[in-house]
Motif scaffolding. Structure first.
Motif, mmCIF file in Angstrom:
data_model
loop_
_atom_site.group_PDB
_atom_site.id
_atom_site.type_symbol
_atom_site.label_atom_id
_atom_site.label_comp_id
_atom_site.label_asym_id
_atom_site.label_seq_id
_atom_site.Cartn_x
_atom_site.Cartn_y
_atom_site.Cartn_z
ATOM 1 N N ARG A 1 0.829 -1.214 0.000
ATOM 2 C CA ARG A 1 0.000 0.000 0.000
ATOM 3 C C ARG A 1 0.856 1.253 0.000
ATOM 4 N N ALA A 2 2.048 1.167 0.595
ATOM 5 C CA ALA A 2 2.945 2.329 0.642
ATOM 6 C C ALA A 2 3.869 2.375 -0.577
ATOM 7 N N GLY A 3 3.600 1.530 -1.564
ATOM 8 C CA GLY A 3 4.447 1.526 -2.761
ATOM 9 C C GLY A 3 5.798 0.882 -2.536
ATOM 10 N N ARG A 4 5.878 -0.017 -1.567
ATOM 11 C CA ARG A 4 7.151 -0.654 -1.246
ATOM 12 C C ARG A 4 6.970 -2.170 -1.171
ATOM 13 N N LEU A 5 8.083 -2.854 -1.039
ATOM 14 C CA LEU A 5 8.065 -4.319 -0.943
ATOM 15 C C LEU A 5 8.698 -4.774 0.369
ATOM 16 N N PHE A 6 8.016 -5.663 1.098
ATOM 17 C CA PHE A 6 8.680 -6.402 2.173
ATOM 18 C C PHE A 6 8.832 -7.824 1.665
ATOM 19 N N PRO A 7 10.066 -8.244 1.367
ATOM 20 C CA PRO A 7 10.248 -9.444 0.533
ATOM 21 C C PRO A 7 10.183 -10.783 1.255
ATOM 22 N N LEU A 8 10.130 -10.805 2.585
ATOM 23 C CA LEU A 8 10.064 -12.106 3.260
ATOM 24 C C LEU A 8 8.774 -12.803 2.831
ATOM 25 N N SER A 9 8.901 -14.023 2.349
ATOM 26 C CA SER A 9 7.747 -14.725 1.794
ATOM 27 C C SER A 9 7.910 -16.215 2.038
ATOM 28 N N ARG B 1 9.294 -1.691 -5.046
ATOM 29 C CA ARG B 1 8.334 -2.683 -5.509
ATOM 30 C C ARG B 1 8.836 -3.382 -6.763
ATOM 31 N N LEU B 2 8.419 -4.621 -6.948
ATOM 32 C CA LEU B 2 8.747 -5.348 -8.172
ATOM 33 C C LEU B 2 7.568 -5.211 -9.117
ATOM 34 N N THR B 3 7.795 -4.553 -10.233
ATOM 35 C CA THR B 3 6.691 -4.262 -11.141
ATOM 36 C C THR B 3 6.748 -5.133 -12.394
ATOM 37 N N ASP B 4 7.826 -5.847 -12.544
ATOM 38 C CA ASP B 4 7.994 -6.676 -13.735
ATOM 39 C C ASP B 4 8.441 -8.062 -13.266
ATOM 40 N N ARG B 5 7.682 -9.068 -13.639
ATOM 41 C CA ARG B 5 8.000 -10.437 -13.213
ATOM 42 C C ARG B 5 7.873 -11.372 -14.377
ATOM 43 N N VAL B 6 8.772 -12.329 -14.465
ATOM 44 C CA VAL B 6 8.648 -13.327 -15.515
ATOM 45 C C VAL B 6 9.193 -14.642 -14.959
ATOM 46 N N VAL B 7 8.528 -15.722 -15.305
ATOM 47 C CA VAL B 7 8.903 -17.000 -14.721
ATOM 48 C C VAL B 7 8.984 -18.069 -15.809
ATOM 49 N N ALA B 8 9.938 -18.980 -15.634
ATOM 50 C CA ALA B 8 10.065 -20.104 -16.565
ATOM 51 C C ALA B 8 10.217 -21.388 -15.764
ATOM 52 N N PHE B 9 9.656 -22.447 -16.344
ATOM 53 C CA PHE B 9 9.765 -23.777 -15.755
ATOM 54 C C PHE B 9 10.657 -24.586 -16.688
ATOM 55 N N SER C 1 12.188 -3.669 -10.935
ATOM 56 C CA SER C 1 11.358 -2.495 -10.679
ATOM 57 C C SER C 1 11.213 -1.613 -11.913
ATOM 58 N N GLY C 2 11.707 -2.061 -13.035
ATOM 59 C CA GLY C 2 11.626 -1.237 -14.240
ATOM 60 C C GLY C 2 10.247 -1.320 -14.873
ATOM 61 N N HIS C 3 10.175 -0.921 -16.127
ATOM 62 C CA HIS C 3 8.912 -1.012 -16.834
ATOM 63 C C HIS C 3 8.561 -2.465 -17.081
ATOM 64 N N SER D 1 14.024 8.560 -4.333
ATOM 65 C CA SER D 1 12.837 7.709 -4.289
ATOM 66 C C SER D 1 12.367 7.372 -5.704
ATOM 67 N N LEU D 2 12.380 8.377 -6.564
ATOM 68 C CA LEU D 2 12.015 8.164 -7.966
ATOM 69 C C LEU D 2 12.962 7.163 -8.632
ATOM 70 N N ALA D 3 14.256 7.347 -8.388
ATOM 71 C CA ALA D 3 15.249 6.456 -9.003
ATOM 72 C C ALA D 3 15.039 5.017 -8.555
ATOM 73 N N ARG D 4 14.761 4.820 -7.271
ATOM 74 C CA ARG D 4 14.579 3.445 -6.792
ATOM 75 C C ARG D 4 13.259 2.861 -7.309
ATOM 76 N N ASP D 5 12.236 3.720 -7.445
ATOM 77 C CA ASP D 5 10.975 3.234 -8.028
ATOM 78 C C ASP D 5 11.173 2.764 -9.466
ATOM 79 N N ARG D 6 11.990 3.485 -10.226
ATOM 80 C CA ARG D 6 12.143 3.190 -11.653
ATOM 81 C C ARG D 6 13.238 2.164 -11.935
ATOM 82 N N ALA D 7 14.243 2.117 -11.070
ATOM 83 C CA ALA D 7 15.402 1.264 -11.368
ATOM 84 C C ALA D 7 15.691 0.237 -10.279
ATOM 85 N N GLY D 8 14.945 0.312 -9.180
ATOM 86 C CA GLY D 8 15.065 -0.698 -8.121
ATOM 87 C C GLY D 8 16.486 -0.842 -7.616
ATOM 88 N N GLU D 9 16.918 -2.093 -7.520
ATOM 89 C CA GLU D 9 18.229 -2.383 -6.946
ATOM 90 C C GLU D 9 19.369 -1.972 -7.873
#
Lengths: 477, 477
Positions: free
Chosen positions: A133-141, A225-233, A296-298, B247-255
């Motif tokens: 909700r805050a535009g961030r990621l807490f990655p523990l999963s 946040r992670l905005t781009d995800r791709v997965v392969a099996f 986090s890119g496009h 903040s913008l840079a991390r949103d767009r480019a992450g790690e």
């Protein structure tokens, strides 16, 4: 179900009254029906016996409870979501159980500092959502995130599927507040990304399984946040090819490799049979890997990267087959093949489990040696191995041979453990990569750990909890 | 130069002989000319006095030396490259100096496990190069890397310019070997990415500044190489805009945001004047930020990402001006503006230094309050602030007013420290973000640290070094 050690010393008869005098109404539970939920664990390996269950709402109440117990010489077992796998919060009849579940506030989210301050009783999934909700990621999963509490995650240094990129729970916390064995409060609740003013107390409490102090609040580290995800099996001939593929993926995609999960043939077979998985390939293969890239890119940036990795792996002869998710439904379906394993395993029959790690480069040697030794010791045993190849962490589970009685198979638990763990230790590995020690592996810890290291740990324990009242019997025994 | 505390108890007259009997020839130095290099530090703030300098070649020799010293009650000060900034390896006349410099072997590089095993005396730059040769990255990077040794980097939990992405030194080590205060050896030299079998001893020794044990070997964590790099130099109106840009840079480019260095106007002025820097902009601006993105993908992937970030920041009115490096020469020139600061500072005159951190979101408040307080306390003082904005870590240095005598200015050191550090602590910050405590800040640690935390640290110290023979007087005082 196992009942643990006989009472060392009965609790004082008036302890509940003394606790009630120090704590608000509704905090001290003594009725059997009220205590029941805290004494049972989901898979029923252990049954707790605590005659008193405490449910404090604040750090002050935790401290007050600890002071009363310390004065009475009563052992305290802290408990979070009770989702651990090593009996870390089981109680004996002379112990008081202290549940952190009511300290579940999300106290502050600071998106510019990439931090969140939470109570120990916060549910992991709630924390993930608040970060989102805050535009961030807490990655523990991890599998139990719907009921696991962050205090327990930290006390046990939880791992999960994103360790390759983000580290274990200990790497995701900046500050802690801890109630000490004598009831004092250590306020290490700092929201600092860098602080070199003294010993790493935070790291000492994280992973100490409640034996050095009771974590009451934490400042967690957030990420973009992670905005781009791709997965392969991917289908593979052997674990060595999986290692080659992992190395190639990290060379081409670096930290974008968020998950690299290795799975043995049996896992896909049983997930299909019992847990709604669908094998997307025409043929069955001896090994599989699920690769996820995330960034986090496009959206769409990583897909050609993963395609390039798979093409290169095909050309080199590393890959037998591969399927790339084309939609979010396919993405979920491919992950289902990994996430359905624990459920499928239960339905397939008895399972003798090992949560082990070795150096990543030794994974092929480990799988070969353990497979040969297990087959020799118990002909027909089936290897249900899966896990986090990038971390060198394999859940090396043995499924009962077809036609064998479950009880007869499970009677082999300790014998098979010794066979597998001896190989792990010979290869420089760990007998508990992410689940911890608790009660389940305390004996094995004593067996395998260097005496110098055991001595250091006992010294630290004595320095912080000389009366050994915090979670006694766990980890160090 | 300051000479530290008078001898607590003279060393036994025969100590050098006893050490020579236990160690190979050439290991025990007592001649003044032989000892000199170990007693002087580059900036001459302290002068060591140790009458005996030891140069062991192996863990066994370190252990033997410690046993002899322990029997004699002789304090030992471990020393790496002697590049620390807080007097952490200064010796008194009743102390023995133990240099790790000869334990400089790179023992194993395991590219598949992403690890490297090294002796404590390895030079940081040599480690970086060995990783590079294996197609991997060891990301710890700091000004003194040409002479700093990894053992010292770990003992002081060094930071540097890549912490935002890769963490501090403690995050870059998987295993340690440590010689304990009684001469026993703890073999925690594990090459495991995950291991949940007990307390985090590794983290206790890292950052303990040699007061809990002597680090002799380490297994370091390697990363995928960075094959694509792009850097921009940005002009900003104020630190709040720098935060928005980050903040913008991390949103767009992450790690991929590997470095985000904030610099006050004065830093660019003096680097240009004294250290070969070239301001690429037509006008001077009150604040600057150097952003670097780096990744493991194909070269050229990140440039459009950074361009997009800068465009978006211009549109939002966050950026006053920006320059993107177009060549490797320009890349080096832009970094020169940041890297030349320490050298330029020295040439510009006296400097009262603060290595502080606050939550990132509080950086603007800190800079405003500290700037006002410093100007009021010492009119004309010039703020030479720079550092790692993404970590909340600012090197908040005060340069002498134009025309003031250097000695008169430096006499204000403690007074100005108190002013700045009080503000830092009020904002929930740290008085030593990355340089540590050593001798320089031991007094301030006692002043600012919570008594409960000090008590915990003393208990740990007593648990592991009850005789307080390891680096006495440092950190805890």
């Amino acid at each position: 179900m196992n009942e643990i050690r006989p009472p060392a010393r009965a609790l004082p008869a008036d302890l509940a009254d003394r606790l009630r005098a120090a704590l608000p109404e509704g905090t001290v539970l003594t009725e059997a029906t009220d205590r029941e939920a805290y004494l049972l664990e989901e898979r029923s390996l252990y049954r707790g016996q605590a005659p008193i269950v405490l449910r404090p709402r604040s750090t002050g109440e935790v401290a007050a409870a600890v002071r009363v117990c310390a004065e009475a010489g009563a052992p305290i077992v802290p408990q979070g979501g009770n989702t651990g796998l090593v009996g870390g919060t089981v109680t004996a009849a002379h112990e008081v159980l202290l549940s952190l579940g009511r300290m579940n506030g999300i106290e502050e989210v600071d998106p510019l500092n990439f931090t969140m301050t939470v109570g120990a009783g916060c549910i992991l999934a709630d924390i993930q959502q608040a970060a989102e909700r805050a535009g961030r990621l807490f990655p523990l999963s991890l599998g139990a995130q719907g009921s696991a509490q962050i205090g327990g995650n930290l006390a046990s240094n939880a791992g999960g599927i994103n360790v390759l990129r983000y580290g274990n729970a200990r790497d995701l916390v900046l500050g802690l507040e801890v109630v000490l064995a004598d009831g004092r409060v250590w306020n290490g609740l700092r929201a600092l990304h860098k602080d070199n003013t003294g010993y790493a107390l935070k790291h000492l409490f994280v992973g100490s399984e409640g034996t050095l102090g009771i974590i009451t609040r934490a400042v967690l580290k957030l990420f973009p946040r992670l905005t781009d995800r791709v997965v392969a099996f991917c289908a593979l001939r052997d674990p060595a090819d999986a290692l080659t593929l992992l190395s190639l993926a990290r060379d081409r995609a670096g930290e974008a490799v968020t998950a690299f999960e290795l799975m043995s043939e049996l896992t896909v077979e049983i997930v299909q049979r019992h847990a709604g998985g669908q094998d997307p390939m025409r043929e069955r293969h001896p090994w599989y890997a699920l690769i996820e890239l995330a960034g986090s890119g496009h959206d769409g940036t990583l897909r050609p990267v993963l395609e390039g990795i798979l093409e290169e792996a095909f050309e080199r002869g590393t890959l037998a087959d591969a399927v790339l998710a084309e939609s979010s439904a396919q993405y979920a379906a491919l992950w289902r093949l990994r996430e359905g394993i624990p459920e499928a395993q239960k339905k397939e029959g008895g399972s003798i489990k090992h949560d082990v790690s070795v150096p990543v480069s030794r994974i092929p040697a480990f799988l070969r040696r353990a497979g040969e030794a297990a087959a020799e010791a118990l002909p027909g045993v089936r290897v249900c191995a899966f896990g986090h190849l990038g971390d060198g962490n394999i859940h090396y589970n043995l499924t009962q041979p077809m036609g064998m009685e479950k009880a007869a198979f499970l009677a082999q638990w300790e014998r098979m453990n010794a066979i597998v763990h001896d190989i792990v230790v010979e290869l420089g590995g760990s007998i508990s990569a992410e689940h911890g020690i608790g009660l389940l592996k305390a004996g094995e810890l004593r067996r395998y750990k260097d005496p110098v290291e055991m001595d250091l740990m006992h010294r630290l324990r004595d320095a912080l909890d000389p009366g050994r009242l915090l979670n006694p019997g766990k980890m160090l025994g």
